[in-house]
Design an enzyme around this catalytic site. Structure first.
Site, short mmCIF file in Angstrom:
data_model
loop_
_atom_site.label_atom_id
_atom_site.label_comp_id
_atom_site.label_asym_id
_atom_site.label_seq_id
_atom_site.Cartn_x
_atom_site.Cartn_y
_atom_site.Cartn_z
N LYS A 206 3.27 1.50 10.08
CA LYS A 206 3.19 2.79 9.24
C LYS A 206 2.71 3.83 10.11
CE LYS A 206 3.46 0.77 4.67
NZ LYS A 206 2.69 0.61 3.45
N GLU B 224 0.96 -0.98 0.07
CA GLU B 224 -0.17 -0.03 -0.04
C GLU B 224 0.74 1.29 0.02
OE1 GLU B 224 -3.55 1.77 2.72
OE2 GLU B 224 -2.76 0.16 3.21
N ARG C 220 4.85 -12.90 10.05
CA ARG C 220 5.47 -11.67 9.89
C ARG C 220 6.89 -11.52 10.71
NH1 ARG C 220 1.97 -6.80 11.57
NH2 ARG C 220 3.70 -5.53 10.71
#
Length: 556
Positions: free
Chosen positions: A271, A35, A261
């Site tokens: 983020k 993204e 992850r």
């Protein structure tokens, strides 16, 4: 890239091998779908190395596709930085760069298909009401009062949404699945919302934008992705991924696979939190060398090979764990130890005067030294030598015990590549701080031992009459705790002393010509690189990349 960099065997390669052997697929097609709402970080590097690495290892394809469905947070700056990071890491996407926005027209038509099947409806509950109606992990949700609208009414209302006839937050399109599902993501998820924001690529064409869970699976199918890899937090969402593809008219149905992850000590990968650090001025931008963004690691002096090796070592599993920062540091240390040329740098200069310089056997004006002890192909360089030198403040004491291997009054040390010297006296300022050390050099002691003069250790130096007065940045970990993301206030965990600026280090004169991209081992100090933000031609600034060894603590 070398074949040794092939991805180690893991559960995903086992799945791919079985798929190819049993004929479910005749090729491998992966994708990396960031993204564009921030810069990439070390967690993305793991995904990049896996997705592009699988395509490389199986002679397949890997698309770079931007998930650009939220124009409020996205920016071309982020798109450009992501493309640069992927290529810098050593990978190249297949064909043209793709964007979810490339498929907005198709996504809209698939939304209409769901409406026509009675599987989607326009809801006018507020966001808070939708959350309330959704229920909890222990209690089922309840149906929206708008859930049973007719196909015709939903079509008309969705058209009104598309035409900008609803305010933001006043209407959305939801999939009609099961409000009693044990999986909250299946309780009539929102698949379209109203957003009045100009899109970086589509401009003002749209005022409705699809949600990630609706967009992602369809984009994978349009691109004929064979193995759609994501992290474990999307495991439940696989049910929605499959549900959407099963209920629209598309001929490809990729499968989603989940892996753990990357959780790295002393770092932040959210983020939102990274944005706070940048916007509140806690760090020097997204590329601050204390951050584990890819741009920050690059500016810190990490190499693509070291990051790829780190990702190779941590592997691909379904087991959640936290990786020690030392594992990452070990990879760059090994890389630079093998490849970085050596140089001498005195970070905290202390004047040293050779009182008998010029006497017989003590007349050298330079030494020819190797740029790397194990790589003769890197050549040699000349380092100048004179009566006045700089040594590091930490390398002299007036008195010290037997364990001290550096210079003390009456003691002997060897100057790196040069003479054995004996400290005879020192000068001090009004505060008692030593400002100058006087020594006598042992004649003819360059590169050899002299009977009766045994040096306790070796210290480095820089010629005080021929040096580069340079700026050096010493970085330590940005956070004071291993898991700052779990803290109630992660900003309170920022170490305000995590960077020390040395304005006047004495560096080998040749270092004035160092360029961005150059890295060196400053002997006895650590590995340093030329800073990409503040260096200018003839005036490089040096950043500490990593200490020489794990046990060495850089003073700050």
């Amino acid at each position: 890239m070398d074949s040794v960099e092939k991805i180690p065997r893991n559960f995903i390669t086992d799945i791919i091998d079985a798929d190819l052997k049993e004929g479910r697929h005749d090729h491998v097609a992966t994708r990396f779908p960031p993204e564009p709402n921030g810069y990439l970080h070390i967690g993305h590097a793991k995904s990049i190395c896996l997705n592009f690495g699988l395509a490389r290892d199986y002679n397949g394809t890997c698309n770079l596709r931007f998930d650009d469905t939220n124009p409020v947070k996205e920016d071309m700056e982020y798109i450009n930085s992501i493309k640069h990071d992927v290529q810098w890491l050593g990978f190249q996407w297949s064909g043209e760069v793709r964007h979810s926005s490339d498929y907005f027209d198709q996504l809209y038509q698939f939304a209409l298909e769901l409406i026509d099947q009675g599987l989607a409806y326009v809801d006018e509950l507020s966001a808070d009401e939708i959350r309330e109606y959704r229920g909890t992990l222990k209690e089922p949700g309840k149906n929206s009062p708008y859930r049973d609208r007719s196909v015709e009414e939903n079509r008309a209302l969705f058209e009104k949404m598309k035409n900008g006839q609803f305010e933001e937050g006043k209407a959305c399109l939801r999939a009609k699945i099961d409000m009693a599902s044990p999986f909250i993501c299946m309780r009539d998820p929102v698949i379209y919302r109203v957003r009045y924001a100009s899109h970086a690529l589509t401009g003002d064409k749209w005022c409705i934008y699809p949600m990630y869970d609706f967009t992602h699976c369809i984009s994978d199918a349009i691109e004929h992705i064979t193995h759609s890899i994501c992290t474990l937090e999307f495991q439940d969402n696989r049910r929605l991924y499959d549900w959407v593809l099963e209920h629209i008219s598309i001929d490809c149905h990729p499968h989603q696979y989940e892996m753990s992850r990357l959780n790295l000590e002393y770092s932040i990968t959210s983020k939102r939190k990274l944005n706070l650090l940048v916007n509140e001025g806690y760090v020097d931008g997204w590329d601050d060398p204390r951050l584990t963004t890819i741009s920050g690691l690059r500016r810190r002096g990490y190499t693509p090979a070291s990051i790829r090796e780190f990702c190779r070592r941590i592997g691909v599993t379904k087991q959640e764990n936290t990786v020690e920062m030392t594992a990452l540091e070990s990879c760059i240390r090994e890389d630079l130890n093998a490849n970085a040329p050596r140089a001498m740098a005195v970070l905290r200069p202390l004047k040293l005067v050779i009182d008998n310089y010029g006497a017989e056997g003590i007349t050298a004006t330079s030494f020819t030294v190797p740029n790397h002890p194990d790589k003769p192909e890197l050549g040699t360089r000349e380092i100048s030598f004179s009566k006045e030198l700089f040594i590091d403040e930490a390398d002299f004491r007036e008195e010290a015990n037997k364990q001290y291997k550096r210079l003390k009054l009456g003691g002997l040390v060897r100057l790196r590549h040069g003479y054995i010297v004996k400290a005879t006296s020192c000068e001090k300022d009004e505060t008692g701080k030593v400002t100058c050390v006087h020594v006598e050099a042992i004649p003819n002691s360059v590169g050899c031992d002299v009977e009766g003069f045994k040096a306790k250790g070796v210290i480095h130096f820089v010629d005080a009459n021929n040096y580069y007065d340079g700026k050096v940045m010493l970085y330590q970990r940005l956070f004071t705790v291993p898991n700052p993301g779990a803290a109630e206030d992660f900003l309170a965990c920022v170490d305000k002393n995590s960077v020390e600026v040395i304005e006047h280090a004495a560096l080998e004169a040749s270092l004035a010509q160092a360029k961005v991209g150059d890295s060196f081992q400053f002997e006895r100090e650590g590995y340093f690189c030329v800073d990409s933000k503040y260096s200018t031609e003839g005036h490089p600034v040096f950043n500490l990349t990593v200490a020489l060894r794990e046990t060495k603590k850089v003073q700050a």
